[in-house]
Design an enzyme around this catalytic site. Structure first.
Site, PDB file in Angstrom:
ATOM      1  N   CYS A 190     -28.943 -53.631 -29.809  1.00  0.00           N
ATOM      2  CA  CYS A 190     -29.484 -55.078 -29.342  1.00  0.00           C
ATOM      3  C   CYS A 190     -30.569 -55.214 -30.529  1.00  0.00           C
ATOM      4  CB  CYS A 190     -29.871 -55.078 -27.953  1.00  0.00           C
ATOM      5  SG  CYS A 190     -28.878 -54.529 -26.667  1.00  0.00           S
ATOM      6  N   ILE A 223     -23.063 -52.689 -24.178  1.00  0.00           N
ATOM      7  CA  ILE A 223     -22.369 -51.228 -24.376  1.00  0.00           C
ATOM      8  C   ILE A 223     -22.234 -50.664 -22.901  1.00  0.00           C
ATOM      9  CG2 ILE A 223     -22.419 -49.069 -25.486  1.00  0.00           C
ATOM     10  CD1 ILE A 223     -21.943 -51.334 -27.523  1.00  0.00           C
TER      11      ILE A 223
END
Length: 501
Positions: free
Chosen positions: A2, A50
Site C-alpha cells: 500500500c 492482499i
C-alpha cells in the site's frame, strides 16, 4: 502492499489527500483517512488488497477509537500472533495489519521486536505518533518537517508536494513523537563459522531459504514469481513450485534472442510453470523511460538500467497476479557480483558483503518496490529474510566464491543443484540488464540521445550530481523534467557509485 501518508502536528486532511493522490498506483483498491479527535494530526492510506481483500480497508482502529494504524507491507508471523491476541482483543478484520496495532496496545514501542515481515506503518495514539520501518528497509518511508509538523509518506514524489526538507526514514528504526528516532535493528556483525562442515552449511542454507519462501506464500490473492533464467530467481521459483498449491505463473522479459528468455524457458519447462514472456523493443523503452524514472525516483545509471526489465516484467505480471516473489538479495549475501572476485582477503570480502546488504534499502530494494508498485503488485524478497541474512553472515567467504575455476555463489548453487538443470545452476552470473539484453538495447537507444559534447556541458551545469557518463546525463535530464519539485527527491537519490569496496 500500500501507500501511506501523514501530517502530525496539525489538522491538515487536504495536505494528506494531496500526498495520497500521488500514491494511487500503490493502492488502487481503496483509500481512507484518519483524523485525530484531538486535532493532533492526520493519517492517510491507499490500499492494494492482499490479505482480507473485502474487510481489511485502512485505517484500522484499535480497541479504543483514539488509536488507529495505516500500514504498508506484510507481517509473515501474523498467523502465529493472531490466536494469542484474539484472547484479549476484538479483531474487526482478518488483516495482518490489525495484529500490529493490538501488539502496540500491549507492548508499545517494543512491538517492532515482535514482528517478522516487511513493513512501514504509522500509529496514531491520541496526541502521539508512532512510526516504524522494517529491519532491512524493504518497504519505503520518508519524513520531513514543516511548520513544526512531522510529515511522512511512502514515496518521495508524494512528500515533496508538502515539504522541501525530506529525508529517508532509516531501516530498522522507529519514531515516537515523544522521544524521536530509535534504531532497533542493524545487519548482524557475526563471525563466519570458519571450521564448519560445508555440507552442514549447505543443508542449513537450503532449510532456511525454503522456510523463508514458504512463509511468503501467505496471500488471499493470486501469486507468481519473476523468472529471469538466472540462478536466484530460478531457485525461488523452484521452491515456490514445490510448496505452492495450484499452478505457478512465472514471468520473464528481454530483447529478441536474449539469454534470459531462453534460460527462463528452460527453467519453466523443468518446473512445469505457466510461463509468460515479453519482448522489449528500443522504441518502447524510449517511450517508457520517463515513466520508469518517475516511478523509480532515481537517475543512477546502474539502477535505471536494471529498472527497465524490472518495469516490463512487473507490467506483465500484473496481468495475472497481485503478489510476486523475486530473487533480490542473493548477490549481496552470497557474493554474486563480479567485483567481489577482486577482493582477495576473506575478511574484507565478508565485511563488504555485510555492507552490501545494509545498503540495499535505497538502491536495489527501491527499484523492486517502486517498479512492482508502479503496476500495483506486491514484491516479496525471501533471500532477505532475517534468518537468511544471519546465516549468510555465518557462512565463510571461501564457500561463497569457490570452485575451479572460481565461481560466485558456490554454496548457494550446491544447496539447490538437484532442483534445477545443471546449465542453470552453473550458469555464469549476468546482471538483470545484461541477461535481458537491456545493455545492448540501451547502447542503440542512447547513441543519439546526447552527444559527448552535450554531456560534458551538462555535467558542468550539474556538478553536484556527479554524473558519470553521457547515459547518466540523459537520465538526469529526464529525471529533472519528471518532477515539479525535484530538489527534495534529488537529495535522496541512492548511488551505486557511492558503494566503495
Amino acid at each position: 502492499m500500500c501507500g501511506i501518508a501523514g501530517i502530525w502536528g496539525q489538522n491538515d486532511p487536504n495536505g494528506v489527500q494531496i500526498m495520497m493522490d500521488s500514491l494511487i498506483h500503490r493502492g488502487p483498491d481503496a483509500d481512507g483517512i484518519f483524523v485525530a479527535e484531538t486535532q493532533a494530526g492526520v493519517l492517510g492510506h491507499r490500499r492494494l488488497s492482499i490479505m482480507d481483500p473485502k474487510g481489511g480497508n485502512q485505517p484500522i482502529y484499535g480497541d479504543e477509537k483514539s488509536k488507529a494504524i495505516v500500514a504498508n507491507g506484510e507481517i509473515y508471523n501474523f498467523p502465529q500472533l493472531r490466536p494469542d491476541l484474539m484472547e484479549r482483543h476484538n479483531f474487526r478484520t482478518s488483516s495482518d495489519t490489525e495484529a500490529i496495532l493490538h501488539l502496540y496496545e500491549e507492548h508499545g514501542t517494543e512491538t517492532v521486536n515482535l514482528l517478522d515481515g516487511m513493513y512501514a506503518f504509522a500509529i496514531a495514539d491520541e496526541n502521539s505518533l508512532f512510526a516504524a520501518r522494517d529491519p532491512i528497509g524493504i518497504k519505503p518511508l520518508y519524513y520531513g518537517e514543516k511548520n513544526g509538523s512531522t510529515i511522512i509518506a511512502s514515496e518521495l514524489k508524494a512528500i515533496a508536494k508538502c515539504c522541501d526538507n525530506v529525508k529517508e526514514f532509516p531501516p530498522g528504526t522507529y519514531y515516537h513523537s515523544d522521544s524521536g528516532f530509535t534504531t532497533f535493528y542493524t545487519v548482524p556483525d557475526l563471525q563466519p563459522e570458519v571450521d564448519a562442515d560445508p555440507e552442514i552449511l549447505i543443508k542449513r542454507l537450503r532449510e532456511t531459504l525454503e522456510e523463508a519462501v514458504v512463509k511468503r506464500l501467505m496471500s488471499d490473492v493470486p501469486l507468481g514469481a519473476f523468472l529471469s533464467g538466472g540462478l536466484d530467481s530460478s531457485i525461488i521459483a523452484a521452491i515456490v513450485r514445490q510448496h505452492h498449491s495450484g499452478p505457478l505463473h512465472t514471468f520473464s522479459v528481454g530483447i529478441e534472442g536474449s539469454q534470459d528468455l531462453a534460460a527462463a524457458r528452460l527453467v519453466s519447462r523443468h518446473l512445469d510453470t505457466i510461463h509468460h514472456e515479453y519482448v522489449i523493443t528500443p522504441q518502447e523503452v524510449k517511450e517508457k523511460l520517463p515513466e520508469i524514472i518517475y516511478f523509480m525516483e532515481t537517475f543512477d545509471q546502474d539502477l535505471v538500467r536494471s529498472g527497465i526489465p524490472c518495469y516490463f516484467t512487473s507490467r506483465l505480471a500484473a496481468e495475472y497476479v497481485k503478489v510476486i516473489l523475486t530473487g533480490e538479495g542473493a548477490d549481496e549475501l552470497f557474493a554474486g557480483y563480479t567485483y567481489y572476485k577482486g577482493i582477495p582477503d576473506e575478511e574484507v570480502l565478508h565485511r563488504e558483503l555485510r555492507r552490501s546488504v545494509a545498503t540495499l534499502h535505497n538502491i536495489n530494494l527501491q527499484r523492486v518496490d517502486r517498479l512492482t508498485m508502479a503496476h500495483s503488485i506486491e514484491g516479496r524478497v525471501p533471500f532477505l529474510d532475517l534468518k537468511c541474512i544471519e546465516l549468510g553472515q555465518q557462512i565463510p567467504a571461501k564457500y561463497k566464491i569457490a570452485g575451479d575455476p572460481l565461481i560466485e555463489k558456490w554454496i548457494l548453487r550446491k544447496a539447490f543443484e538437484d532442483m534445477l538443470p545443471s546449465e542453470i545452476v552453473w550458469r555464469n552470473k549476468l546482471q538483470f540488464d545484461e541477461g535481458s539484453g537491456t545493455v545492448d538495447l540501451l547502447n542503440e537507444l542512447l547513441s543519439s540521445a546526447m552527444s559527448a559534447e552535450e554531456a560534458e556541458a551538462y555535467q558542468q551545469k550539474h556538478p553536484e550530481a556527479k554524473l558519470r557518463s553521457a547515459e547518466e546525463c540523459f537520465y538526469h535530464q529526464v529525471f529533472m523534467e519528471a518532477f515539479d519539485n525535484p530538489e527534495p527527491i534529488l537529495a535522496n537519490v541512492g548511488r551505486w557509485s557511492d558503494r566503495p569496496v
